[in-house]
Design a protein around this motif. Structure first.
Motif, PDB file in Angstrom:
ATOM      1  N   GLY A 292      56.844  34.789  24.846  1.00 34.76           N
ATOM      2  CA  GLY A 292      56.230  34.452  26.214  1.00 34.76           C
ATOM      3  C   GLY A 292      54.773  35.545  26.209  1.00 34.76           C
ATOM      4  O   GLY A 292      53.975  35.270  27.977  1.00 34.76           O
ATOM      5  N   GLN A 293      54.012  35.206  25.544  1.00 35.09           N
ATOM      6  CA  GLN A 293      52.658  35.490  25.311  1.00 35.09           C
ATOM      7  C   GLN A 293      52.287  35.161  23.878  1.00 35.09           C
ATOM      8  O   GLN A 293      52.365  35.186  23.041  1.00 35.09           O
ATOM      9  CB  GLN A 293      52.350  37.324  24.660  1.00 35.09           C
ATOM     10  N   SER A 294      50.870  35.332  24.426  1.00 34.20           N
ATOM     11  CA  SER A 294      49.805  34.779  23.351  1.00 34.20           C
ATOM     12  C   SER A 294      49.498  35.857  22.835  1.00 34.20           C
ATOM     13  O   SER A 294      49.803  37.031  22.309  1.00 34.20           O
ATOM     14  CB  SER A 294      48.354  35.023  25.000  1.00 34.20           C
ATOM     15  N   ALA A 295      48.923  34.675  21.253  1.00 32.41           N
ATOM     16  CA  ALA A 295      48.988  35.566  19.904  1.00 32.41           C
ATOM     17  C   ALA A 295      47.638  36.553  20.160  1.00 32.41           C
ATOM     18  O   ALA A 295      47.361  37.177  19.558  1.00 32.41           O
ATOM     19  CB  ALA A 295      48.427  34.672  18.928  1.00 32.41           C
ATOM     20  N   THR A 296      46.908  36.002  20.691  1.00 35.27           N
ATOM     21  CA  THR A 296      45.984  36.968  21.270  1.00 35.27           C
ATOM     22  C   THR A 296      45.757  38.611  21.658  1.00 35.27           C
ATOM     23  O   THR A 296      45.067  39.730  21.028  1.00 35.27           O
ATOM     24  CB  THR A 296      44.542  36.709  21.601  1.00 35.27           C
ATOM     25  N   ALA A 297      47.249  37.989  22.513  1.00 33.65           N
ATOM     26  CA  ALA A 297      47.217  39.505  23.239  1.00 33.65           C
ATOM     27  C   ALA A 297      49.038  40.377  22.211  1.00 33.65           C
ATOM     28  O   ALA A 297      47.956  41.589  22.511  1.00 33.65           O
ATOM     29  CB  ALA A 297      47.892  39.070  25.221  1.00 33.65           C
ATOM     30  N   HIS A 298      49.163  39.676  21.721  1.00 35.08           N
ATOM     31  CA  HIS A 298      50.287  40.614  21.244  1.00 35.08           C
ATOM     32  C   HIS A 298      50.791  39.297  20.383  1.00 35.08           C
ATOM     33  O   HIS A 298      51.960  39.185  19.697  1.00 35.08           O
ATOM     34  CB  HIS A 298      51.668  40.504  22.816  1.00 35.08           C
ATOM     35  N   PRO A 299      49.926  39.636  19.246  1.00 35.57           N
ATOM     36  CA  PRO A 299      50.290  38.872  18.290  1.00 35.57           C
ATOM     37  C   PRO A 299      51.752  39.131  17.214  1.00 35.57           C
ATOM     38  O   PRO A 299      51.952  40.090  17.197  1.00 35.57           O
ATOM     39  CB  PRO A 299      49.306  38.905  16.415  1.00 35.57           C
ATOM     40  N   THR A 300      52.315  38.586  16.535  1.00 32.88           N
ATOM     41  CA  THR A 300      53.289  38.607  15.927  1.00 32.88           C
ATOM     42  C   THR A 300      54.106  37.793  14.877  1.00 32.88           C
ATOM     43  O   THR A 300      53.334  37.111  14.189  1.00 32.88           O
ATOM     44  CB  THR A 300      55.263  38.833  16.967  1.00 32.88           C
ATOM     45  N   TYR A 301      54.141  38.383  13.360  1.00 33.63           N
ATOM     46  CA  TYR A 301      55.083  37.692  12.430  1.00 33.63           C
ATOM     47  C   TYR A 301      56.398  37.296  12.781  1.00 33.63           C
ATOM     48  O   TYR A 301      57.328  37.341  14.124  1.00 33.63           O
ATOM     49  CB  TYR A 301      55.355  38.744  11.609  1.00 33.63           C
ATOM     50  N   GLY A 302      56.615  35.589  11.797  1.00 31.78           N
ATOM     51  CA  GLY A 302      57.916  35.459  11.869  1.00 31.78           C
ATOM     52  C   GLY A 302      57.989  33.912  11.562  1.00 31.78           C
ATOM     53  O   GLY A 302      57.006  33.337  10.983  1.00 31.78           O
ATOM     54  N   GLY A 303      59.303  33.224  11.379  1.00 33.11           N
ATOM     55  CA  GLY A 303      59.871  32.184  10.923  1.00 33.11           C
ATOM     56  C   GLY A 303      59.849  31.546  11.650  1.00 33.11           C
ATOM     57  O   GLY A 303      59.628  30.820  13.240  1.00 33.11           O
ATOM     58  N   GLY A 304      60.945  30.220  11.554  1.00 30.65           N
ATOM     59  CA  GLY A 304      62.091  29.436  12.547  1.00 30.65           C
ATOM     60  C   GLY A 304      62.614  30.198  13.146  1.00 30.65           C
ATOM     61  O   GLY A 304      62.771  30.603  13.461  1.00 30.65           O
ATOM     62  N   ILE A 305      61.909  29.502  14.723  1.00 33.32           N
ATOM     63  CA  ILE A 305      61.931  29.127  15.786  1.00 33.32           C
ATOM     64  C   ILE A 305      63.753  28.241  15.503  1.00 33.32           C
ATOM     65  O   ILE A 305      62.499  26.769  16.267  1.00 33.32           O
ATOM     66  CB  ILE A 305      61.593  29.772  16.700  1.00 33.32           C
ATOM     67  N   PRO A 306      64.930  28.356  16.626  1.00 29.20           N
ATOM     68  CA  PRO A 306      65.382  27.171  16.629  1.00 29.20           C
ATOM     69  C   PRO A 306      64.578  26.655  18.787  1.00 29.20           C
ATOM     70  O   PRO A 306      64.219  27.261  19.057  1.00 29.20           O
ATOM     71  CB  PRO A 306      66.434  27.999  17.531  1.00 29.20           C
ATOM     72  N   ALA A 307      64.269  25.468  18.458  1.00 28.97           N
ATOM     73  CA  ALA A 307      63.581  24.508  19.379  1.00 28.97           C
ATOM     74  C   ALA A 307      64.466  23.425  19.583  1.00 28.97           C
ATOM     75  O   ALA A 307      64.619  22.934  18.543  1.00 28.97           O
ATOM     76  CB  ALA A 307      61.911  25.075  19.179  1.00 28.97           C
ATOM     77  N   THR A 308      63.916  23.212  20.581  1.00 30.02           N
ATOM     78  CA  THR A 308      63.903  21.866  21.393  1.00 30.02           C
ATOM     79  C   THR A 308      62.835  20.368  21.555  1.00 30.02           C
ATOM     80  O   THR A 308      61.549  21.163  21.855  1.00 30.02           O
ATOM     81  CB  THR A 308      64.982  21.127  22.598  1.00 30.02           C
ATOM     82  N   TRP A 309      62.822  19.098  21.226  1.00 29.60           N
ATOM     83  CA  TRP A 309      61.415  18.834  21.725  1.00 29.60           C
ATOM     84  C   TRP A 309      61.628  17.585  22.373  1.00 29.60           C
ATOM     85  O   TRP A 309      62.591  16.628  21.562  1.00 29.60           O
ATOM     86  CB  TRP A 309      60.716  18.422  20.346  1.00 29.60           C
ATOM     87  N   GLU A 310      60.395  16.950  22.741  1.00 25.85           N
ATOM     88  CA  GLU A 310      60.856  15.554  23.486  1.00 25.85           C
ATOM     89  C   GLU A 310      59.217  14.996  23.578  1.00 25.85           C
ATOM     90  O   GLU A 310      58.459  15.862  23.484  1.00 25.85           O
ATOM     91  CB  GLU A 310      61.752  15.487  24.773  1.00 25.85           C
ATOM     92  N   ASP A 311      59.494  13.367  23.535  1.00 28.61           N
ATOM     93  CA  ASP A 311      58.121  12.755  23.602  1.00 28.61           C
ATOM     94  C   ASP A 311      58.010  13.302  25.359  1.00 28.61           C
ATOM     95  O   ASP A 311      58.523  13.259  26.432  1.00 28.61           O
ATOM     96  CB  ASP A 311      58.524  11.663  23.068  1.00 28.61           C
ATOM     97  N   ALA A 312      56.555  13.401  25.676  1.00 30.62           N
ATOM     98  CA  ALA A 312      56.443  13.176  27.003  1.00 30.62           C
ATOM     99  C   ALA A 312      55.009  12.376  27.225  1.00 30.62           C
ATOM    100  O   ALA A 312      53.962  12.537  26.879  1.00 30.62           O
ATOM    101  CB  ALA A 312      55.463  15.193  26.973  1.00 30.62           C
ATOM    102  N   PRO A 313      54.710  11.869  28.492  1.00 38.81           N
ATOM    103  CA  PRO A 313      53.616  11.683  28.834  1.00 38.81           C
ATOM    104  C   PRO A 313      52.662  12.010  28.620  1.00 38.81           C
ATOM    105  O   PRO A 313      52.272  12.984  28.596  1.00 38.81           O
ATOM    106  CB  PRO A 313      53.493  10.740  30.875  1.00 38.81           C
ATOM    107  N   MET A 314      50.938  11.587  28.146  1.00 38.83           N
ATOM    108  CA  MET A 314      49.972  11.906  28.092  1.00 38.83           C
ATOM    109  C   MET A 314      49.547  12.810  29.216  1.00 38.83           C
ATOM    110  O   MET A 314      48.780  13.717  29.073  1.00 38.83           O
ATOM    111  CB  MET A 314      49.063  10.041  27.847  1.00 38.83           C
ATOM    112  N   SER A 315      50.100  12.043  30.553  1.00 43.65           N
ATOM    113  CA  SER A 315      49.453  13.243  31.651  1.00 43.65           C
ATOM    114  C   SER A 315      49.890  14.550  31.540  1.00 43.65           C
ATOM    115  O   SER A 315      49.315  15.354  32.394  1.00 43.65           O
ATOM    116  CB  SER A 315      49.990  12.815  32.697  1.00 43.65           C
ATOM    117  N   ALA A 316      51.052  14.759  30.737  1.00 40.27           N
ATOM    118  CA  ALA A 316      51.021  15.908  30.968  1.00 40.27           C
ATOM    119  C   ALA A 316      50.140  16.830  29.874  1.00 40.27           C
ATOM    120  O   ALA A 316      50.443  18.122  30.091  1.00 40.27           O
ATOM    121  CB  ALA A 316      52.840  16.179  29.985  1.00 40.27           C
ATOM    122  N   CYS A 317      49.621  16.805  29.031  1.00 39.62           N
ATOM    123  CA  CYS A 317      48.550  17.071  27.548  1.00 39.62           C
ATOM    124  C   CYS A 317      47.483  16.745  28.863  1.00 39.62           C
ATOM    125  O   CYS A 317      46.211  17.030  27.610  1.00 39.62           O
ATOM    126  CB  CYS A 317      48.581  16.351  26.747  1.00 39.62           C
TER     127      CYS A 317
END
Length: 227
Positions: A107-132
C-alpha cells in the motif's frame, strides 16, 4: 531485471526493431485472469517506447508480446489496483514495475517504504486506454516511440488500431532516453522512403541529458538513472 530467478529479459535494443504485436487486429479480444506478479526494477521496452514519455513506474513486463490495441492493463491484489502500460515482454514471468509491485504488496510507494519479496497472487484484466491516460507524458497524449528502433512494430499495426492512431516518433535513439534529440519526427509518403524524417539526423547518438528515466532500485527505494 535484478532477479534472474523471476524472469529472463531480452535486451530492448536488440528486440525493439524486430518485436511484433501479439495480434494485429483492431478488434482484439480483451482478456484477464489470475497471475503471480513479481518486481522489476529496471526500465526497458521491447517495442521502443520511450521511458521519458511515460511513467516508468507503471509498466507490465509480461510473457505475451505487446499488442497494437491492448496496451493498458489493470492489476489487482490485496484490495488494491494499479493500471499499467504493457510495453515490454518478459522471458516468462508476470513482472511489473517495482514501485507498482510494492504498492500492491504494502500500500506504499517503493521510495517511501521499499520491501523485498517474490510472487504476489493477483488478478488482471485489459483496460481501456483512457484508464492509462495519466501514465502517458507525451505532450499530446500519444505513446512515444524511438523513430530509429521501433518501425517494425509500428508498421505492423493496422490502420484503426490504437497504436497506429495514437503514436509519436521521436529522434531519441534508446528507450532510456540517454541518446539522441528530444524532437518529433514525421513519416514521409511511401514514395519518399520508409525512414522517419527528423530535424537532426535520424538515430544520432549525441548524449541526451534533459529526459532522464529513473529506476527505483529493489529493496532500497533509491533512484538510479536508467541506461
Amino acid at each position: 531485471m535484478l532477479f534472474s530467478i523471476f524472469s529472463v529479459f531480452t535486451s530492448a535494443a536488440a528486440v525493439s526493431a524486430a518485436a511484433l504485436p501479439s495480434s494485429s487486429s483492431s478488434s482484439e479480444k480483451r482478456g484477464g485472469g489470475s497471475i503471480s506478479i513479481t518486481p522489476h526494477d529496471r526500465w526497458s521496452s521491447s517495442i521502443g517506447v520511450l521511458g521519458c514519455k511515460i511513467n516508468p513506474d507503471r509498466v507490465a513486463y509480461w510473457p505475451s508480446a505487446p499488442s497494437c490495441n491492448n496496451i493498458c492493463v489493470k492489476v489487482s491484489a490485496n484490495g488494491r489496483s494499479v493500471h499499467l502500460l504493457k510495453v515490454d515482454q518478459s522471458g516468462g514471468a508476470h513482472d511489473i514495475s517495482y514501485d507498482a509491485w510494492n504498492y500492491l504488496s504494502t500500500g506504499q510507494s517503493a521510495t517511501a517504504h521499499p520491501t523485498y519479496g517474490g510472487g504476489i497472487p493477483a488478478t488482471w484484466e485489459d483496460a481501456p486506454m483512457s484508464a492509462c491516460a495519466s501514465l502517458i507524458r507525451e505532450p499530446h497524449g500519444r505513446l512515444a516511440f524511438s523513430a530509429a528502433n521501433s518501425m517494425n512494430f509500428i508498421s505492423s499495426c493496422p490502420a484503426g488500431s490504437w497504436v497506429a492512431e495514437h503514436h509519436a516518433l521521436y529522434n531519441i535513439a534508446n528507450s532510456a532516453c540517454t541518446y539522441g534529440f528530444d524532437e518529433v519526427c514525421t513519416m514521409p509518403p511511401p514514395s519518399e522512403g520508409n525512414q522517419a524524417k527528423c530535424p537532426h539526423q535520424l538515430g544520432r547518438q549525441d548524449p541526451l541529458k534533459s529526459q532522464p528515466v529513473w529506476n527505483i532500485d529493489y529493496g532500497t527505494g533509491k533512484k538510479s538513472l536508467a541506461q
